[in-house]
Write an enzyme that holds these catalytic residues in place. Structure first.
Site, mmCIF file in Angstrom:
data_model
loop_
_atom_site.group_PDB
_atom_site.id
_atom_site.type_symbol
_atom_site.label_atom_id
_atom_site.label_comp_id
_atom_site.label_asym_id
_atom_site.label_seq_id
_atom_site.Cartn_x
_atom_site.Cartn_y
_atom_site.Cartn_z
ATOM 1 C CB SER A 159 -0.962 0.018 1.187
ATOM 2 O OG SER A 159 -2.042 -0.831 0.912
ATOM 3 C CE1 TYR A 207 -4.815 1.623 4.289
ATOM 4 C CE2 TYR A 207 -3.401 0.320 5.720
ATOM 5 C CZ TYR A 207 -3.725 0.804 4.472
ATOM 6 O OH TYR A 207 -2.945 0.480 3.412
HETATM 7 N N1 GLN Z 1 -2.316 -5.269 -1.958
HETATM 8 C C1 GLN Z 1 -2.834 -5.147 -0.617
HETATM 9 C C2 GLN Z 1 -4.346 -5.285 -0.647
HETATM 10 O O1 GLN Z 1 -4.925 -4.762 -1.556
HETATM 11 C C3 GLN Z 1 -2.427 -3.830 -0.040
HETATM 12 C C4 GLN Z 1 -3.000 -3.589 1.334
HETATM 13 C C5 GLN Z 1 -2.070 -2.882 2.238
HETATM 14 O O2 GLN Z 1 -0.872 -2.857 2.041
HETATM 15 N N2 GLN Z 1 -2.606 -2.373 3.318
HETATM 16 O O3 GLN Z 1 -4.938 -5.876 0.208
#
Ligand code: GLN
Length: 306
Positions: free
Chosen positions: A62, A237
């Site tokens: 992410s 988040y």
């Molecule tokens: N590729 C991961 C997903 O879509 C990225 C999520 C993350 O790093 N928080 O779940």
């Protein structure tokens, strides 16, 4: 700020009893050794200091949402905000719930739904491989390093198991907030998440967000401010408030265990420790940034000169 501090943080983290839990919902990521720890810092005077596994590549996941948001703001400016909000969310990063509540408008560009919309916007008029090439070109330029690549095995692994993301893409499509077919938008998104970088490369990428390498910045100053505000409020988040409380730096995490953090005008920092906390953010990475921020008074909320 000197390398001894980074060595001390590294030693403290190596001695930490709780490593956190490596993401296993993407099977390829579950193979990573949780004992890795790396940290790298770029300073305004041009120095780069590193300790631990700072030159070992990992899956940025992410953190890549910062790459695509940077490109999309440059291309679409204000128009991007018609499709995605700018408010933090108290739901998990892959929540489907809030899309239903808000008629298909994701809360911010850093939760998965918001990042999928951002990538979908970049795909208009281009094929996935062209958009991925554009993202890689942007990252390589900002990081001053051409040796940055996509791990196809990680992308494939997530394509096969990322049911939550498929659900999000279909929901966005149902609300007419996805222009491309789900497979195209998600295929691109999974590949951008599968970019591999080291802490050293990521910290160099962060220089333009910290505004310590302004002559080479690929992003306009007003957008840098926007991105930093979103990283501070939404970058971790539903753990963003706690992160701001403990660390106080605009930062973006990824489930590969990396975190990119910036101290505007002062430094960019990248840490990596694969084990995560319950919000999906690096457990020891957060602790390391807290130690660094406290030692250097780098919280943006420090009441006096940094
Ligand atoms: N590729 C991961 C997903 O879509 C990225 C999520 C993350 O790093 N928080 O779940």
């Amino acid at each position: 700020m000197d390398v001894d501090l980074l060595e001390k943080i590294c030693a403290d983290m190596r001695g930490a009893p709780d490593l956190g839990k490596v993401a296993d919902y993407i099977p390829e990521l579950a193979k990573v050794d949780p004992r890795h720890f790396g940290i790298s810092v770029c300073l305004a005077d041009g120095r780069q200091l590193s300790a631990g596994d700072a030159d070992v590549e990992f899956s940025v996941q992410s953190v890549s949402k910062v790459f695509t948001l940077s490109i999309a703001l440059g291309r679409f400016g204000e128009r991007l905000w018609q499709r995605v909000g700018r408010e933090p969310s108290t739901n998990a990063f892959n929540s489907v719930h809030e899309l239903e509540v808000h008629d298909g408008i994701p809360p911010n560009p850093f939760v998965n739904s918001g990042a999928i919309v951002t990538t979908d916007a970049l795909l208009v008029g281009a094929r996935p491989r062209e958009t991925l090439a554009e993202i890689l070109h942007f990252v390589r330029y900002a990081a001053s390093d051409d040796d940055i690549h996509i791990d196809a095995a990680v992308a494939r692994s997530e394509k096969l198991t990322g049911d939550k993301n498929w659900a999000l893409a279909h929901m966005l499509r149902a609300y007419r907030n996805l222009d491309n077919a789900c497979a195209l938008a998600l295929g691109t998104y999974f590949h951008q998440c599968a970019i591999r970088m080291s802490c050293e490369q990521l910290a160099r990428f962060g220089r333009f967000l910290a505004h310590i390498h302004p002559h080479r910045s690929p992003v306009r100053a007003e957008h840098v401010r926007n991105i930093n505000a979103l990283m501070l409020t939404c970058g971790h988040y539903d753990g963003s408030g706690e992160f701001a409380f403990r660390v106080g730096m605009p930062a973006k995490s990824g489930v590969g265990g990396g975190i990119l953090a910036v101290v505007p005008g002062i430094a960019s920092v990248a840490v990596w420790s694969p084990g995560l906390n319950k919000h999906g953010n690096s457990l020891r990475g957060t602790a390391a940034l807290e130690e660094l921020s406290t030692a250097c008074r780098w919280s943006v909320f420090e009441p006096h000169d940094r």
